[in-house]
Design a protein around this motif. Structure first.
Motif, short mmCIF file in Angstrom:
data_model
loop_
_atom_site.label_atom_id
_atom_site.label_comp_id
_atom_site.label_asym_id
_atom_site.label_seq_id
_atom_site.Cartn_x
_atom_site.Cartn_y
_atom_site.Cartn_z
N LEU A 24 0.93 -1.09 0.13
CA LEU A 24 -0.04 0.10 0.29
C LEU A 24 1.06 1.14 -0.05
O LEU A 24 1.62 1.52 1.34
CB LEU A 24 -0.88 0.04 0.69
CG LEU A 24 -2.14 1.13 1.48
CD1 LEU A 24 -2.99 1.94 0.35
CD2 LEU A 24 -2.54 1.14 3.16
N THR A 25 1.20 1.62 -0.74
CA THR A 25 1.76 3.19 -1.30
C THR A 25 0.63 4.72 -1.41
O THR A 25 -0.38 4.94 -1.44
CB THR A 25 2.28 3.16 -2.44
OG1 THR A 25 3.14 2.09 -2.62
CG2 THR A 25 3.75 4.34 -2.96
N THR A 26 1.05 4.96 -0.03
CA THR A 26 0.97 6.52 -0.19
C THR A 26 1.19 7.75 -0.14
O THR A 26 2.33 7.31 -0.56
CB THR A 26 0.11 6.64 1.54
OG1 THR A 26 1.21 7.31 2.22
CG2 THR A 26 -0.50 5.95 2.08
N SER A 27 0.95 8.84 0.01
CA SER A 27 1.87 9.83 -0.95
C SER A 27 3.53 10.62 0.19
O SER A 27 3.97 10.52 -0.28
CB SER A 27 1.51 11.21 -0.57
OG SER A 27 0.91 11.79 1.02
N ASP A 28 3.19 9.22 1.19
CA ASP A 28 4.79 9.88 1.90
C ASP A 28 5.32 8.27 2.81
O ASP A 28 7.00 7.56 3.43
CB ASP A 28 4.44 10.87 3.60
CG ASP A 28 3.45 9.69 4.43
OD1 ASP A 28 2.54 8.93 4.14
OD2 ASP A 28 3.41 10.40 5.63
N ASP A 48 -0.85 5.36 15.79
CA ASP A 48 -0.83 5.17 13.87
C ASP A 48 -1.89 5.28 13.20
O ASP A 48 -2.56 5.33 12.05
CB ASP A 48 0.33 4.32 13.02
CG ASP A 48 1.25 4.72 12.31
OD1 ASP A 48 0.99 5.58 11.71
OD2 ASP A 48 1.61 3.68 11.77
N THR A 49 -2.02 7.22 13.55
CA THR A 49 -2.94 7.75 12.05
C THR A 49 -2.78 7.69 11.58
O THR A 49 -3.64 7.28 10.50
CB THR A 49 -2.94 9.30 12.69
OG1 THR A 49 -2.02 10.09 12.88
CG2 THR A 49 -4.07 9.94 14.84
N ALA A 50 -1.51 7.77 10.30
CA ALA A 50 -1.60 8.12 9.25
C ALA A 50 -1.51 6.83 8.46
O ALA A 50 -2.56 5.93 7.57
CB ALA A 50 -0.26 8.26 8.87
N LYS A 51 -1.36 5.33 9.02
CA LYS A 51 -1.60 3.91 8.62
C LYS A 51 -3.07 3.95 8.65
O LYS A 51 -3.60 3.53 8.50
CB LYS A 51 -1.00 3.26 9.12
CG LYS A 51 -0.71 1.73 9.36
CD LYS A 51 0.59 0.87 9.72
CE LYS A 51 0.50 -0.46 9.24
NZ LYS A 51 1.68 -0.81 10.02
#
Length: 174
Positions: A24-28, A48-51
């Motif tokens: 899973l690729t996100t912007s960061d 881990d809110t981003a995850k």
């Protein structure tokens, strides 16, 4: 000879284990995973809110549970991750869900003494007088662990202060 078989074995082993691996690729960042529900539970437990947002974005069930019925909201509440709790609630987490132990998100937040999480859960529909399998309420747990602020919050939201547990373990009112 031996190195050929060793490399063949390693390649074969990797292909067996890598069959269910996804990226899973996100912007960061990128996440390598095989079980998105496990990743969501783990992210909630760690704060881990981003995850959490990344895995919810790909359609991971916000109410997914582990083998014991514990949800990501329960992990976030237990560990005091307020922002995670807010995100999960906003994304439709079931605030009143109970695992097999019947220690819901509000109860585990009370046990751990996370006042802001307790307040947030109640403001979003958590039942202040929920009971676990032993008939204990969040107020009883907060009192037992001497979390005075949490107890005050529960009382402010009209938690029953004269509730007792019968000797058989079934709830009774005093």
């Amino acid at each position: 000879g031996r190195s050929f078989f060793l490399s063949l074995f390693i390649g074969f082993s990797f292909s067996l284990f890598a069959q269910n691996v996804k990226i899973l690729t996100t912007s960061d960042t990128s996440y390598i995973y095989s079980d998105p529900e496990f990743e969501l539970l783990s992210a909630a437990s760690k704060g881990d809110t981003a995850k959490i947002l990344a895995f919810l974005e790909i359609g991971t069930d916000v109410n997914a549970t582990n083998w014991d019925g514990v949800s990501s909201l329960m992990y976030a509440a237990q560990n005091g991750h307020l922002r995670c709790v807010e995100i999960l609630i906003d994304k439709g987490a079931d605030i009143t869900a109970k695992p097999y132990s019947e220690l819901d998100a509000l109860t585990v937040a009370c046990i751990a003494g996370h006042a802001l999480v307790v307040d947030t859960l109640i403001l979003n529909g958590a039942y202040v007088d929920s009971r676990n399998t032993d008939g204990l309420t969040p107020l009883m747990w907060a009192s037992a662990y001497d979390h005075k602020l949490v107890a005050d919050i529960l009382i402010f939201y009209n938690s029953k202060i004269n509730t007792a547990v019968a000797r058989s373990g079934s709830p009774a009112s005093a």
